[in-house]
Design a protein around this motif. Structure first.
Motif, PDB file in Angstrom:
ATOM      1  N   UNK A  19       2.066  -5.085  -6.086  1.00 20.30           N
ATOM      2  CA  UNK A  19       3.222  -4.224  -5.825  1.00 20.30           C
ATOM      3  C   UNK A  19       2.966  -3.303  -4.639  1.00 20.30           C
ATOM      4  N   UNK A  20       1.758  -2.753  -4.546  1.00 20.43           N
ATOM      5  CA  UNK A  20       1.419  -1.855  -3.440  1.00 20.43           C
ATOM      6  C   UNK A  20       1.432  -2.598  -2.110  1.00 20.43           C
ATOM      7  N   UNK A  21       0.807  -3.770  -2.078  1.00 19.54           N
ATOM      8  CA  UNK A  21       0.674  -4.499  -0.815  1.00 19.54           C
ATOM      9  C   UNK A  21       1.989  -5.089  -0.340  1.00 19.54           C
ATOM     10  N   UNK A  22       2.984  -5.156  -1.212  1.00 18.22           N
ATOM     11  CA  UNK A  22       4.310  -5.630  -0.806  1.00 18.22           C
ATOM     12  C   UNK A  22       5.094  -4.546  -0.072  1.00 18.22           C
ATOM     13  N   UNK A  23       4.561  -3.331  -0.025  1.00 18.48           N
ATOM     14  CA  UNK A  23       5.218  -2.235   0.674  1.00 18.48           C
ATOM     15  C   UNK A  23       4.540  -1.989   2.019  1.00 18.48           C
ATOM     16  N   UNK A  24       5.168  -1.189   2.845  1.00 14.86           N
ATOM     17  CA  UNK A  24       4.585  -0.792   4.125  1.00 14.86           C
ATOM     18  C   UNK A  24       3.582   0.344   3.902  1.00 14.86           C
TER      19      UNK A  24
ATOM     20  N   UNK B  82      -2.121  -3.051   5.244  1.00 12.98           N
ATOM     21  CA  UNK B  82      -1.472  -4.333   5.003  1.00 12.98           C
ATOM     22  C   UNK B  82      -2.324  -5.398   4.354  1.00 12.98           C
ATOM     23  N   UNK B  83      -3.605  -5.084   4.048  1.00  9.29           N
ATOM     24  CA  UNK B  83      -4.505  -6.127   3.536  1.00  9.29           C
ATOM     25  C   UNK B  83      -5.378  -5.577   2.403  1.00  9.29           C
TER      26      UNK B  83
ATOM     27  N   UNK C  49     -16.257 -15.358  -3.276  1.00  7.81           N
ATOM     28  CA  UNK C  49     -14.851 -14.996  -3.360  1.00  7.81           C
ATOM     29  C   UNK C  49     -14.508 -14.110  -2.172  1.00  7.81           C
ATOM     30  N   UNK C  50     -13.518 -14.513  -1.400  1.00  7.74           N
ATOM     31  CA  UNK C  50     -12.976 -13.692  -0.330  1.00  7.74           C
ATOM     32  C   UNK C  50     -11.626 -13.148  -0.781  1.00  7.74           C
ATOM     33  N   UNK C  51     -11.036 -12.334   0.056  1.00  3.54           N
ATOM     34  CA  UNK C  51      -9.737 -11.772  -0.277  1.00  3.54           C
ATOM     35  C   UNK C  51      -8.645 -12.832  -0.382  1.00  3.54           C
TER      36      UNK C  51
ATOM     37  N   UNK D  22      -2.889  -0.260   1.841  1.00  4.53           N
ATOM     38  CA  UNK D  22      -3.891  -1.318   1.692  1.00  4.53           C
ATOM     39  C   UNK D  22      -4.689  -1.033   0.434  1.00  4.53           C
ATOM     40  N   UNK D  23      -5.557  -1.974   0.076  1.00  7.43           N
ATOM     41  CA  UNK D  23      -6.295  -1.824  -1.180  1.00  7.43           C
ATOM     42  C   UNK D  23      -7.766  -2.146  -0.986  1.00  7.43           C
ATOM     43  N   UNK D  24      -8.590  -1.526  -1.821  1.00  8.64           N
ATOM     44  CA  UNK D  24      -9.988  -1.894  -1.974  1.00  8.64           C
ATOM     45  C   UNK D  24     -10.151  -2.634  -3.305  1.00  8.64           C
TER      46      UNK D  24
END
Length: 312
Positions: free
Chosen positions: A154-159, A228-229, A132-134, A162-164
């Motif tokens: 919701x977080x990644x739709x904003x400027x 952003x990713x 599984x990749x992102x 990014x997320x882990x």
């Protein structure tokens, strides 16, 4: 003075490692935590003038708004973690894991930077022998997974975010957890010497709690190139089935006996292997192996034993 950082849930399993780690690096750290488990894990931080603590609920607008003021980085760790806890209190799970994140996004200033901890539980039942990749489809199979995946979206739709997507975490923390798979199996190996495994071929990825905390430090230091990713965060050497995990523990505790149940099933149906190449391409590397964690946990369980209802 380095940046000012807010950690919601900063007295939890990961936060109790991350908070002193950031203070040691010179960051000004504010922790907002409801102390759901009545934990006192950050007492050693109180002597540091750069440490600030708010005993409060991140779901309350005035509390969160005050905590966010003047912070460059926001690390929203506060969550109801794991499918059993979320299923036990579905309202708390939704309001903490998702609604509190929507509130945070509504209150934040555009320049405030968010690093969001998601879970690779979102992959649910994965792609068989394919990693599984992102970019793999997200198919969460629990309220915990679905609430975290929705919050990540919701977080990644904003400027400025990014997320882990963290693997299953293991290892010692001042806010210790015994429910996590590696911690649970090592506990059984130490005290029971036996374990019965259901659906032992199911695989998942693992990460030491100190490496999970260290990923946040890495993310703060490399935010502009990572924003952003989403990023899978786990040990690439530890995509293991439950039976393979038990065999690894047996290398360290030879008296450990485990067997796979011929009938019955695990209510946790997660089964996937994960690629961490995107995060590794930034230069990040884990510092702790699964072997390190098992040896550490052997010492931990020399100190603590969960014997609330035991007569020995």
């Amino acid at each position: 003075m380095k940046a000012k950082v807010l950690i919601t849930g900063g007295a939890g399993y990961i936060g109790s490692i991350l908070t002193p780690m950031l203070l040691k690096e010179g960051y000004d750290v504010t922790v907002l935590d409801f102390m759901y488990f009545n934990q006192a894990t950050l007492l050693d931080c109180c002597a540091d003038p750069n440490f600030h603590i708010i005993n409060g609920d991140c779901r309350k607008e005035e509390v969160l708004k005050k905590a966010m003021q003047g912070k460059e980085f926001i690390l929203p760790l506060a969550a109801m973690v794991g499918f059993p806890l979320c299923d036990r209190d579905e309202t708390a799970a939704r309001t903490t894991n998702l609604e509190a994140i929507k509130l945070l996004l509504r209150l934040r200033q555009p320049e405030q930077k968010i690093i969001f901890p998601c879970t690779n539980s979102g992959y649910g039942v994965g792609e068989g022998d394919d990693f599984c990749t992102e970019d793999s489809p997200l198919r969460p199979i629990s309220l915990y997974g679905s609430s975290k995946v929705a919050a990540e979206k919701a977080v990644l739709e904003t400027e400025n975010s990014f997320s882990f997507r963290f693997a299953t975490v293991f290892g010692a923390s001042p806010r210790m957890r015994l429910d996590l798979l590696v911690n649970d199996f090592v506990y059984r190996a130490v005290y029971d010497r036996t374990a019965v495994v259901f659906e032992g071929n199911f695989k998942r990825n693992y990460i030491h709690v100190r490496d999970a905390a260290g990923a946040f430090l890495w993310g703060i230091q490399h935010f502009d190139e990572m924003k952003g990713r989403p990023y899978n965060c786990g040990l690439s050497s530890a995509n293991l089935s439950k039976l393979e995990l038990c065999a690894k523990i047996k290398e360290h505790i030879p008296g450990f006996v485990f067997l796979e149940a011929p009938i019955g099933e695990d209510i946790d149906k997660r089964d996937y292997i994960v690629s961490n190449e995107r995060l590794e391409a930034t230069g990040w590397r884990p510092q702790y192996t699964l072997d390190d964690g098992i040896e550490e946990l052997k010492k931990v369980f020399t100190i603590i034993k969960n014997k609330t209802y035991s007569n020995i």
